[in-house]
Scaffold this motif. Structure first.
Motif, PDB file in Angstrom:
ATOM      1  N   UNK A   1       2.798  -1.607   4.545  1.00 49.54           N
ATOM      2  CA  UNK A   1       1.501  -1.015   4.665  1.00 49.54           C
ATOM      3  C   UNK A   1       0.531  -1.072   3.578  1.00 49.54           C
ATOM      4  N   UNK A   2       0.849  -0.795   2.566  1.00 50.11           N
ATOM      5  CA  UNK A   2      -0.043  -0.672   1.218  1.00 50.11           C
ATOM      6  C   UNK A   2      -0.393  -2.268   0.910  1.00 50.11           C
ATOM      7  N   UNK A   3       0.241  -3.209   1.039  1.00 41.11           N
ATOM      8  CA  UNK A   3      -0.064  -4.670   0.774  1.00 41.11           C
ATOM      9  C   UNK A   3      -1.053  -4.919   1.633  1.00 41.11           C
ATOM     10  N   UNK A   4      -1.259  -4.248   2.907  1.00 41.32           N
ATOM     11  CA  UNK A   4      -2.503  -5.015   3.493  1.00 41.32           C
ATOM     12  C   UNK A   4      -4.047  -4.663   2.801  1.00 41.32           C
TER      13      UNK A   4
ATOM     14  N   UNK B   1      -6.087  -4.977  -0.435  1.00 40.21           N
ATOM     15  CA  UNK B   1      -6.336  -5.773  -1.424  1.00 40.21           C
ATOM     16  C   UNK B   1      -6.597  -4.720  -2.645  1.00 40.21           C
ATOM     17  N   UNK B   2      -6.950  -3.673  -2.497  1.00 42.89           N
ATOM     18  CA  UNK B   2      -7.253  -2.694  -3.640  1.00 42.89           C
ATOM     19  C   UNK B   2      -5.982  -1.960  -4.138  1.00 42.89           C
ATOM     20  N   UNK B   3      -4.977  -2.186  -3.463  1.00 40.22           N
ATOM     21  CA  UNK B   3      -3.598  -1.551  -3.766  1.00 40.22           C
ATOM     22  C   UNK B   3      -2.616  -2.647  -4.470  1.00 40.22           C
ATOM     23  N   UNK B   4      -2.017  -2.111  -5.371  1.00 41.80           N
ATOM     24  CA  UNK B   4      -0.816  -2.846  -6.024  1.00 41.80           C
ATOM     25  C   UNK B   4       0.173  -1.992  -5.999  1.00 41.80           C
ATOM     26  N   UNK B   5       1.521  -2.332  -5.523  1.00 37.61           N
ATOM     27  CA  UNK B   5       2.682  -1.352  -5.571  1.00 37.61           C
ATOM     28  C   UNK B   5       3.492  -1.968  -6.800  1.00 37.61           C
ATOM     29  N   UNK B   6       3.237  -0.954  -7.986  1.00 39.52           N
ATOM     30  CA  UNK B   6       3.722  -1.457  -9.199  1.00 39.52           C
ATOM     31  C   UNK B   6       5.250  -1.034  -9.414  1.00 39.52           C
TER      32      UNK B   6
ATOM     33  N   UNK C   1      -2.707   7.104   8.116  1.00 44.09           N
ATOM     34  CA  UNK C   1      -3.548   7.782   7.274  1.00 44.09           C
ATOM     35  C   UNK C   1      -3.451   7.487   5.821  1.00 44.09           C
ATOM     36  N   UNK C   2      -2.266   6.877   5.445  1.00 43.64           N
ATOM     37  CA  UNK C   2      -1.552   6.649   4.152  1.00 43.64           C
ATOM     38  C   UNK C   2      -2.529   6.042   3.144  1.00 43.64           C
ATOM     39  N   UNK C   3      -3.168   5.103   3.676  1.00 41.93           N
ATOM     40  CA  UNK C   3      -4.084   4.282   2.594  1.00 41.93           C
ATOM     41  C   UNK C   3      -5.431   5.030   2.430  1.00 41.93           C
ATOM     42  N   UNK C   4      -6.075   5.574   3.651  1.00 42.96           N
ATOM     43  CA  UNK C   4      -7.210   6.590   3.225  1.00 42.96           C
ATOM     44  C   UNK C   4      -6.925   7.738   2.389  1.00 42.96           C
TER      45      UNK C   4
END
Length: 207
Positions: free
Chosen positions: A19-22, A24-29, A108-111
């Motif tokens: 979900x988060x990889x969709x 581009x502003x989010x990086x799973x560290x 709603x996680x990304x928002x």
């Protein structure tokens, strides 16, 4: 935005990464599966946001979050759980979490992450409807000062109610185990209680 994912269900971790990889502003560290992982990985990765489950063994997400916020007061923690539990919500509020959402609100996680990153507090719709009553309840605690309980003793009472051992309390509060035992003896005497279990019961009866 660097996000650290902690959930004891590895399938949930994998799904959240997708979900988060969709975005581009989010990086799973990083990702982990326990409260201990959360503490260790937080130090290693220094994320912008910690996205974490609550009910995990042996250390809960709430206990881990409290320890992280003790060491890093500016940490942004967003809890993602399946449990709409009043005690969990109040605890998350009290320790300074930035949000509390239910896993079924995955859309709603990304928002929510973006809102937390920008400094906002985020709560799912089900939690928002409960907050007025919960906040009123949380302000009606027994007056511990009337028992002669100090701030430090009250802090230890809360840790006991959370199920922490003397060793865990000592590590969290930077005290020796002997000092923690002495505090507990004083608490038992002041509240006229017999043991740790009664301390926890007293806390929850009067919170």
């Amino acid at each position: 935005m660097k996000v650290l994912i902690i959930d004891d269900d590895k399938l949930v971790c994998s799904s959240l990464k997708i979900i988060l990889s969709s975005d581009k502003e989010v990086t799973v560290c990083g990702s982990g599966n326990s409260g201990e992982d959360a503490i260790n990985l937080y130090e290693e990765t220094n994320p912008d946001i910690l996205l974490m489950d609550i009910r995990m063994e042996p250390m809960s997400g709430l206990a881990a979050g409290e320890k992280i916020l003790h060491l890093h007061p500016d940490a942004k923690i967003l809890y993602l759980t399946t449990f709409l539990d009043d005690d969990y919500i109040i605890k998350a509020l009290n320790i300074g979490a930035k949000g509390y959402m239910l896993k079924q609100d995955f859309e709603s996680i990304l928002s929510a992450l973006h809102a937390v990153y920008q400094g906002q507090n985020v709560y799912g719709n089900e939690i928002i409807t409960k907050l007025p009553v919960l906040l009123q309840q949380s302000n009606s605690r027994v007056n511990y000062e009337s028992y002669g309980i100090t701030d430090k003793e009250y802090e230890i009472i809360c840790k006991i109610a959370d199920g922490l051992s003397n060793k865990e309390i000592s590590e969290l509060l930077f005290l020796s185990e002997g000092t923690v035992r002495n505090y507990i003896s004083l608490i038992l005497e002041k509240l006229s209680l017999r043991d740790r279990t009664q301390i926890a019961i007293f806390y929850y009866k009067n919170c």
